[in-house]
Design an enzyme around this catalytic site. Structure first.
Site, mmCIF file in Angstrom:
data_model
loop_
_atom_site.group_PDB
_atom_site.id
_atom_site.type_symbol
_atom_site.label_atom_id
_atom_site.label_comp_id
_atom_site.label_asym_id
_atom_site.label_seq_id
_atom_site.Cartn_x
_atom_site.Cartn_y
_atom_site.Cartn_z
ATOM 1 N N ILE A 43 -9.045 -5.764 -47.388
ATOM 2 C CA ILE A 43 -8.607 -4.714 -47.981
ATOM 3 C C ILE A 43 -6.958 -5.150 -48.045
ATOM 4 O O ILE A 43 -6.346 -5.145 -47.174
ATOM 5 C CB ILE A 43 -8.749 -3.407 -47.412
ATOM 6 N N ALA A 46 0.074 -3.901 -51.767
ATOM 7 C CA ALA A 46 0.913 -4.630 -52.545
ATOM 8 C C ALA A 46 2.266 -5.010 -51.460
ATOM 9 O O ALA A 46 2.919 -5.897 -51.892
ATOM 10 C CB ALA A 46 1.626 -3.470 -53.455
ATOM 11 N N SER A 47 2.336 -4.433 -50.448
ATOM 12 C CA SER A 47 3.420 -4.958 -49.527
ATOM 13 C C SER A 47 2.854 -5.961 -48.586
ATOM 14 O O SER A 47 3.335 -6.435 -47.521
ATOM 15 C CB SER A 47 4.057 -3.885 -48.821
ATOM 16 N N TYR A 48 1.740 -6.345 -48.780
ATOM 17 C CA TYR A 48 0.778 -7.616 -48.189
ATOM 18 C C TYR A 48 0.501 -7.514 -46.596
ATOM 19 O O TYR A 48 -0.598 -7.670 -46.402
ATOM 20 C CB TYR A 48 1.772 -9.089 -48.312
ATOM 21 N N CYS A 53 -8.279 -7.725 -42.558
ATOM 22 C CA CYS A 53 -9.436 -8.533 -42.814
ATOM 23 C C CYS A 53 -10.800 -7.686 -42.940
ATOM 24 O O CYS A 53 -10.948 -6.741 -42.147
ATOM 25 C CB CYS A 53 -9.553 -9.585 -41.464
ATOM 26 N N GLU A 55 -13.420 -8.693 -40.952
ATOM 27 C CA GLU A 55 -14.085 -8.540 -39.774
ATOM 28 C C GLU A 55 -13.425 -7.370 -39.159
ATOM 29 O O GLU A 55 -14.462 -6.678 -38.601
ATOM 30 C CB GLU A 55 -13.627 -9.804 -38.846
ATOM 31 N N CYS A 85 -9.769 -15.232 -38.754
ATOM 32 C CA CYS A 85 -8.381 -15.709 -38.537
ATOM 33 C C CYS A 85 -7.994 -15.368 -37.154
ATOM 34 O O CYS A 85 -9.180 -14.974 -36.209
ATOM 35 C CB CYS A 85 -7.293 -14.828 -39.186
ATOM 36 N N CYS A 88 -8.431 -11.651 -35.959
ATOM 37 C CA CYS A 88 -9.919 -11.161 -35.642
ATOM 38 C C CYS A 88 -10.660 -11.610 -34.747
ATOM 39 O O CYS A 88 -11.390 -10.796 -33.998
ATOM 40 C CB CYS A 88 -10.486 -11.282 -37.106
HETATM 41 O O1 LIG Z 1 -11.504 -14.792 -41.915
HETATM 42 C C1 LIG Z 1 -10.754 -14.175 -42.913
HETATM 43 C C2 LIG Z 1 -10.014 -14.853 -43.467
HETATM 44 C C3 LIG Z 1 -9.092 -13.971 -44.360
HETATM 45 N N1 LIG Z 1 -9.403 -12.783 -44.895
HETATM 46 C C4 LIG Z 1 -8.797 -12.143 -45.672
HETATM 47 C C5 LIG Z 1 -7.389 -11.760 -45.737
HETATM 48 C C6 LIG Z 1 -6.695 -11.772 -47.047
HETATM 49 O O2 LIG Z 1 -7.134 -10.509 -47.662
HETATM 50 C C7 LIG Z 1 -7.307 -12.862 -47.798
HETATM 51 C C8 LIG Z 1 -6.470 -14.114 -47.853
HETATM 52 O O3 LIG Z 1 -5.858 -14.477 -46.532
HETATM 53 O O4 LIG Z 1 -8.632 -13.187 -46.874
HETATM 54 C C9 LIG Z 1 -10.415 -12.052 -44.289
HETATM 55 O O5 LIG Z 1 -10.501 -10.887 -44.489
HETATM 56 N N2 LIG Z 1 -11.036 -12.845 -43.207
HETATM 57 ZN ZN LIG Z 2 -8.705 -11.674 -39.636
#
Ligand SMILES: O=c1ccn([C@H]2C[C@H](O)[C@@H](CO)O2)c(=O)[nH]1
Ligand SMILES: [Zn+2]
Length: 133
Positions: A43, A46-48, A53, A55, A85, A88
């Site tokens: 999810i 807009a402010s990044y 993630c 997970e 990442c 996570c």
């Molecule tokens: O294992 C991962 C890697 C990236 N992202 C998401 C974060 C962001 O919304 C997009 C690009 O980084 O993917 C995840 O949800 N899980």
């Molecule tokens: Zn992650």
């Protein structure tokens, strides 16, 4: 453990990804100790930086329902095999030191790791409990 079911759940969650900025879809499904499954998608914001993630969405849903122990997590994303990442990995470690991490490209094509392989020499709750006060 039904790995195909877990992977299928992750793919279904991926369809819900809210990714207007990256257009990179990720889905996750966690199998908890009691056999329950929680799913999540990434999810964005807009402010990044508030981006969550897939997970962590799945894990936080489970924990907020009182489930604490992760047996396995399946992760699917837009890049073939999509690995979790660092943030996570640390959150999986908090609730699943013995967890199996399934990185799937399809229901039949997946790789399996232990959390320990993905996050060796980790820092966790035990370190704080053992700290000299
Ligand atoms: O294992 C991962 C890697 C990236 N992202 C998401 C974060 C962001 O919304 C997009 C690009 O980084 O993917 C995840 O949800 N899980
Ligand atoms: Zn992650």
């Amino acid at each position: 453990m039904d790995k195909r079911e877990l992977i299928k759940s992750a793919f279904k969650a991926k369809e819900k990804a809210y990714v207007p900025y990256s257009n990179f879809h990720v889905g996750a499904a966690v199998l908890m100790e009691d056999g329950s499954i929680y799913t999540g998608c990434n999810i964005e914001s807009a402010s990044y930086s508030p981006t969550n993630c897939a997970e962590r969405t799945a894990i936080f849903k489970a924990v907020s329902e009182g489930k604490r122990k992760i047996k396995a997590i399946a992760i699917v994303g837009d890049s073939g095999y999509t690995y979790p990442c660092g943030v996570c990995r640390q959150v999986i470690r908090e609730f699943g030191l013995d967890a199996i991490v399934i990185i799937a490209k399809s229901e039949d094509e997946y790789k399996e790791y232990t959390l320990e392989e993905l996050l060796p020499y980790s820092f966790g709750p035990e370190d704080l409990n053992n700290a000299k006060k």
